[in-house]
Design an enzyme around this catalytic site. Structure first.
Site, PDB file in Angstrom:
ATOM      1  N   HIS A 256       0.848  -1.189   0.000  1.00  0.00           N
ATOM      2  CA  HIS A 256       0.000   0.000   0.000  1.00  0.00           C
ATOM      3  C   HIS A 256       0.880   1.233   0.000  1.00  0.00           C
ATOM      4  CE1 HIS A 256      -3.249   2.749   0.855  1.00  0.00           C
ATOM      5  NE2 HIS A 256      -4.058   1.768   0.539  1.00  0.00           N
TER       6      HIS A 256
ATOM      7  N   ASP B  82      -8.015  -5.213  -0.462  1.00  0.00           N
ATOM      8  CA  ASP B  82      -8.478  -6.057  -1.560  1.00  0.00           C
ATOM      9  C   ASP B  82      -8.205  -7.539  -1.340  1.00  0.00           C
ATOM     10  OD1 ASP B  82      -9.617  -4.211  -3.382  1.00  0.00           O
ATOM     11  OD2 ASP B  82      -7.622  -3.476  -3.881  1.00  0.00           O
TER      12      ASP B  82
HETATM   13  N1  ACO Z   1       4.021  -7.607  -4.547  1.00  0.00           N
HETATM   14  C1  ACO Z   1       5.361  -7.611  -4.685  1.00  0.00           C
HETATM   15  N2  ACO Z   1       6.126  -6.530  -4.547  1.00  0.00           N
HETATM   16  C2  ACO Z   1       5.499  -5.386  -4.263  1.00  0.00           C
HETATM   17  C3  ACO Z   1       4.107  -5.298  -4.098  1.00  0.00           C
HETATM   18  C4  ACO Z   1       3.373  -6.466  -4.263  1.00  0.00           C
HETATM   19  N3  ACO Z   1       2.056  -6.460  -4.135  1.00  0.00           N
HETATM   20  N4  ACO Z   1       3.775  -4.050  -3.789  1.00  0.00           N
HETATM   21  C5  ACO Z   1       4.902  -3.340  -3.781  1.00  0.00           C
HETATM   22  N5  ACO Z   1       5.961  -4.159  -4.059  1.00  0.00           N
HETATM   23  C6  ACO Z   1       7.347  -3.768  -4.146  1.00  0.00           C
HETATM   24  C7  ACO Z   1       7.607  -3.144  -5.516  1.00  0.00           C
HETATM   25  O1  ACO Z   1       7.964  -4.099  -6.469  1.00  0.00           O
HETATM   26  C8  ACO Z   1       8.698  -2.174  -5.200  1.00  0.00           C
HETATM   27  O2  ACO Z   1       9.905  -2.886  -5.076  1.00  0.00           O
HETATM   28  P1  ACO Z   1      11.300  -2.247  -5.606  1.00  0.00           P
HETATM   29  O3  ACO Z   1      11.469  -1.007  -4.765  1.00  0.00           O
HETATM   30  O4  ACO Z   1      12.274  -3.323  -5.344  1.00  0.00           O
HETATM   31  O5  ACO Z   1      11.066  -1.941  -7.043  1.00  0.00           O
HETATM   32  C9  ACO Z   1       8.332  -1.667  -3.811  1.00  0.00           C
HETATM   33  O6  ACO Z   1       7.589  -2.734  -3.204  1.00  0.00           O
HETATM   34  C10 ACO Z   1       7.506  -0.403  -3.825  1.00  0.00           C
HETATM   35  O7  ACO Z   1       6.365  -0.642  -4.658  1.00  0.00           O
HETATM   36  P2  ACO Z   1       5.615   0.445  -5.513  1.00  0.00           P
HETATM   37  O8  ACO Z   1       4.758  -0.225  -6.530  1.00  0.00           O
HETATM   38  O9  ACO Z   1       6.576   1.497  -5.991  1.00  0.00           O
HETATM   39  O10 ACO Z   1       4.720   1.084  -4.358  1.00  0.00           O
HETATM   40  P3  ACO Z   1       3.560   2.114  -4.594  1.00  0.00           P
HETATM   41  O11 ACO Z   1       3.382   2.825  -3.315  1.00  0.00           O
HETATM   42  O12 ACO Z   1       3.775   2.913  -5.825  1.00  0.00           O
HETATM   43  O13 ACO Z   1       2.318   1.174  -4.915  1.00  0.00           O
HETATM   44  C11 ACO Z   1       0.611  -0.366  -4.690  1.00  0.00           C
HETATM   45  C12 ACO Z   1       1.379   0.756  -4.002  1.00  0.00           C
HETATM   46  C13 ACO Z   1       0.168   0.075  -6.071  1.00  0.00           C
HETATM   47  C14 ACO Z   1      -0.631  -0.682  -3.862  1.00  0.00           C
HETATM   48  C15 ACO Z   1       1.522  -1.598  -4.786  1.00  0.00           C
HETATM   49  O14 ACO Z   1       1.839  -2.064  -3.489  1.00  0.00           O
HETATM   50  C16 ACO Z   1       0.900  -2.708  -5.603  1.00  0.00           C
HETATM   51  O15 ACO Z   1       1.020  -2.693  -6.836  1.00  0.00           O
HETATM   52  N6  ACO Z   1       0.195  -3.699  -4.959  1.00  0.00           N
HETATM   53  C17 ACO Z   1      -0.476  -4.733  -5.689  1.00  0.00           C
HETATM   54  C18 ACO Z   1      -1.807  -4.206  -6.248  1.00  0.00           C
HETATM   55  C19 ACO Z   1      -2.822  -3.983  -5.165  1.00  0.00           C
HETATM   56  O16 ACO Z   1      -3.038  -4.832  -4.287  1.00  0.00           O
HETATM   57  N7  ACO Z   1      -3.502  -2.837  -5.239  1.00  0.00           N
HETATM   58  C20 ACO Z   1      -4.579  -2.493  -4.295  1.00  0.00           C
HETATM   59  C21 ACO Z   1      -4.131  -1.411  -3.353  1.00  0.00           C
HETATM   60  S1  ACO Z   1      -5.375  -1.027  -2.171  1.00  0.00           S
HETATM   61  C22 ACO Z   1      -6.513  -0.184  -3.047  1.00  0.00           C
HETATM   62  O17 ACO Z   1      -6.236   0.520  -3.965  1.00  0.00           O
HETATM   63  C23 ACO Z   1      -7.870  -0.307  -2.689  1.00  0.00           C
END
Ligand code: ACO
Length: 370
Positions: free
Chosen positions: A256, A307
């Protein structure tokens, strides 16, 4: 000018609707744990719109309005019948909500009173649209809304044609409470940006639906269920998740932008997932989810978000997978519209800047010399 990718950490608006401070989520100052345990979705919607919990008369007045407004124009039902049967359900909802504006005589009335009525109308009609689309694509006639005591009860009836049982109504109601608002999440921000041009509330909600659809936002609940179905059994979880993590794939339903120590809504959904699994005699999805959580949290330190467990909750309620994100929209409509009303109250155009990274000093070259 230096860009902040994804606007992380940028405070882009003042709001008195919901807050996330030190990992604690509140709606109008009420802790989400308190609301999840005690409030109904109708009370929460009232709270978001009016800034206070309703008394009995106010609550029954709101429920009467929901019942009064729940039917959708025949022209919108006719349009739903023309959509491809395999249309994405969020795309169908986005188009239908946009169409609702065409049949609302108050659509262009920007008075505070008319905007509040439109917020309540959208809240009442979005569940009807989703249920109608779901039935039409199965070759069934959409049902006319009946008078019900809650949006959950009405929606489950409109979807299935049966009077839903108490457990299902209460479970869906709690899920709606948990999803109702979440500060400046992507879809709410999209709604606020749209209406800050002084465009109408339908445009704002249509923008929000488009933003919610994406798998990094509301679309993640469907992606979680797709993953659970692909994994298939508890025994397959370990290999599947290890392979995904080794490939640096994202695991849907984890992580998140704002919560780094866990999403406070997830524990309520986890509990519901277990309880519904026990009641239906099928704990498979819950057990798979728990194992996935152990692995992902253990290896990556990432915690489940709202989610993750909502996927197994909705599956236990026998809701088709591609309606999970539309159900999120049913709930979040309350938050979107509360934010839209707040934006109108103290509006200024939202227009940030971009850090330019393209070429410079270019000279126009006539087309036949390129
Ligand atoms: N699985 C694996 N690795 C992850 C995940 C995940 N679900 N989420 C974040 N990471 C990792 C990224 O790969 C990244 O790693 P790196 O720094 O080595 O490249 C790091 O954690 C930071 O991730 P970002 O995507 O840059 O974080 P951001 O804050 O931009 O994104 C988000 C948050 C979009 C929720 C992200 O965690 C994600 O894509 N999760 C999966 C999708 C999801 O569940 N979305 C629902 C969110 S809740 C909602 O909207 C209601």
């Amino acid at each position: 000018m230096t860009a902040t990718k994804g606007l992380e950490g940028i405070v882009a608006a003042e709001s008195s609707i919901s807050s996330i401070i030190d990992g604690v989520l509140t709606y109008r100052g009420y802790n989400i744990d308190d609301l999840a345990e005690n409030a109904t979705f109708e009370e929460v919607a009232y709270l978001l719109w009016y800034g206070k919990l309703p008394n009995r008369t106010e609550l029954s007045g709101l429920i009467s309005q929901f019942n009064e407004y729940a039917a959708i124009p025949g022209a919108v039902i006719d349009q739903l019948k023309t959509y491809p049967k395999d249309a994405n359900s969020m795309a169908a909802l986005r188009s239908a909500v946009s169409s609702l504006a065409l049949y609302d005589e108050e659509a262009q009335d920007m008075s505070k009173e008319a905007n509040l009525r439109k917020a309540i109308r959208l809240q009442a009609q979005i569940p009807t649209v989703i249920a109608a689309f779901a039935r039409i694509r199965e070759g069934k006639e959409p049902l006319a809304p009946k008078k019900f005591g809650s949006i959950s009860e009405s929606f489950l009836y409109l979807l299935t044609g049966k009077d839903p049982d108490k457990v299902a109504i209460e479970a869906l109601d709690k899920a709606l409470v948990l999803h109702a608002d979440h500060e400046l999440n992507a879809s709410t921000f999209a709604a606020r940006v749209t209406v800050a041009t002084l465009s109408d509330i339908y445009s704002g909600v249509t923008s929000a639906i488009g933003a919610l659809k994406g798998p990094l936002h509301g679309g993640a609940n469907e992606a979680v269920m797709a993953m659970l179905e692909e994994v298939g059994t508890v025994d397959n979880v370990e290999n599947y998740i290890n392979a995904k993590l080794a490939a640096k794939d994202k695991i849907m339903g984890f992580g998140h932008r704002v919560y780094k120590n866990g999403d406070p809504r997830a524990k309520h959904l986890q509990k519901m997932s277990q309880e519904l699994g026990k009641l239906t005699g099928n704990l498979k999805w819950y057990e798979m989810s728990i194992k996935i959580e152990d692995l992902v949290t253990g290896q990556k330190g990432l915690k489940p978000n709202v989610d993750f467990y909502s996927a197994s909750v909705y599956t236990s309620l026998e809701i088709p997978r591609d309606l999970f994100t539309p159900i999120f929209a049913v709930s979040r409509c309350s938050g979107w519209t509360a934010h839209i009303l707040e934006q109108y109250e103290n509006n200024r155009l939202i227009r940030p800047r971009a850090e330019y990274t393209g070429p410079s000093q270019q000279k126009y070259v006539p087309i036949d010399q390129r």
